[in-house]
Design a protein around this motif. Structure first.
Motif, PDB file in Angstrom:
ATOM      1  N   TYR A 170       0.876   1.224 -10.792  1.00 27.18           N
ATOM      2  CA  TYR A 170       1.971   1.086  -9.891  1.00 27.18           C
ATOM      3  C   TYR A 170       3.173   1.783 -10.211  1.00 27.18           C
ATOM      4  CZ  TYR A 170       5.069  -1.113  -6.612  1.00 27.18           C
ATOM      5  OH  TYR A 170       5.953  -1.335  -5.476  1.00 27.18           O
ATOM      6  N   ASN A 171       3.522   1.630 -11.579  1.00 22.88           N
ATOM      7  CA  ASN A 171       4.761   2.439 -12.135  1.00 22.88           C
ATOM      8  C   ASN A 171       4.691   3.850 -12.278  1.00 22.88           C
ATOM      9  OD1 ASN A 171       6.232  -0.201 -12.228  1.00 22.88           O
ATOM     10  ND2 ASN A 171       5.297  -0.569 -14.017  1.00 22.88           N
ATOM     11  N   ASN A 172       3.335   4.215 -12.473  1.00 24.40           N
ATOM     12  CA  ASN A 172       3.299   5.784 -12.689  1.00 24.40           C
ATOM     13  C   ASN A 172       2.836   6.623 -11.487  1.00 24.40           C
ATOM     14  OD1 ASN A 172       4.033   6.347 -15.390  1.00 24.40           O
ATOM     15  ND2 ASN A 172       2.763   4.475 -15.615  1.00 24.40           N
ATOM     16  N   GLY A 173       2.511   5.772 -10.333  1.00 24.33           N
ATOM     17  CA  GLY A 173       2.042   6.232  -9.127  1.00 24.33           C
ATOM     18  C   GLY A 173       3.033   6.952  -8.292  1.00 24.33           C
ATOM     19  N   VAL A 174       2.706   7.593  -7.239  1.00 19.63           N
ATOM     20  CA  VAL A 174       3.404   8.176  -5.954  1.00 19.63           C
ATOM     21  C   VAL A 174       3.538   7.267  -4.927  1.00 19.63           C
ATOM     22  CG1 VAL A 174       4.199   9.766  -4.648  1.00 19.63           C
ATOM     23  CG2 VAL A 174       3.325  10.436  -7.068  1.00 19.63           C
ATOM     24  N   GLU A 175       4.848   6.914  -4.679  1.00 23.02           N
ATOM     25  CA  GLU A 175       5.140   5.892  -3.488  1.00 23.02           C
ATOM     26  C   GLU A 175       4.470   6.625  -2.196  1.00 23.02           C
ATOM     27  OE1 GLU A 175       8.363   3.108  -1.228  1.00 23.02           O
ATOM     28  OE2 GLU A 175       9.025   4.619  -2.744  1.00 23.02           O
ATOM     29  N   VAL A 176       3.748   5.690  -1.342  1.00 19.32           N
ATOM     30  CA  VAL A 176       3.316   6.166  -0.294  1.00 19.32           C
ATOM     31  C   VAL A 176       4.380   5.767   0.833  1.00 19.32           C
ATOM     32  CG1 VAL A 176       1.830   5.776   1.665  1.00 19.32           C
ATOM     33  CG2 VAL A 176       1.023   5.891  -0.557  1.00 19.32           C
ATOM     34  N   ILE A 177       4.920   6.927   1.393  1.00 23.12           N
ATOM     35  CA  ILE A 177       6.105   6.866   2.518  1.00 23.12           C
ATOM     36  C   ILE A 177       5.339   6.763   3.972  1.00 23.12           C
ATOM     37  CG2 ILE A 177       7.961   7.965   3.445  1.00 23.12           C
ATOM     38  CD1 ILE A 177       8.340   7.299   0.471  1.00 23.12           C
ATOM     39  N   GLU A 178       5.629   5.636   4.558  1.00 23.00           N
ATOM     40  CA  GLU A 178       4.928   5.599   5.919  1.00 23.00           C
ATOM     41  C   GLU A 178       5.907   5.977   6.966  1.00 23.00           C
ATOM     42  OE1 GLU A 178       2.498   2.070   5.986  1.00 23.00           O
ATOM     43  OE2 GLU A 178       1.978   2.418   4.154  1.00 23.00           O
TER      44      GLU A 178
END
Length: 85
Positions: free
Chosen positions: A77-85
């Motif tokens: 979670y902390n190292n992933g790229v946020e999904v922008i919807e």
């Protein structure tokens, strides 16, 4: 933080491309995670094989490869790229 956010878990994951997964978490958020930077480190080198990489499963908490490789949900979670919807 709400009570249901105290324990972060992986609900589901989908293969996207290369060594990238789209991961859905118990807090309702999703992240793209690219495993490429980890492929030269120890047992993670097994994930270089795309056929092996694509055969992940979801255990009660996180993504798992054949009970050999797993990552803490918080790390993903902390190292992933946020999904922008």
């Amino acid at each position: 933080m709400e009570n249901n956010d105290l324990l972060l878990t992986v609900n589901s994951a989908e293969y996207v491309r290369d060594h990238i997964l789209l991961i859905h978490f118990s807090n309702g958020k999703a992240r793209y995670f690219d495993f490429m930077p980890l492929l030269s480190k120890g047992i993670c080198s097994k994930l270089r094989d795309l056929d092996y990489f694509k055969r992940f499963s979801i255990d009660p908490f996180t993504i798992d490869w054949n009970n050999e490789i797993g990552f803490a949900p918080e790390f993903l979670y902390n190292n992933g790229v946020e999904v922008i919807e």
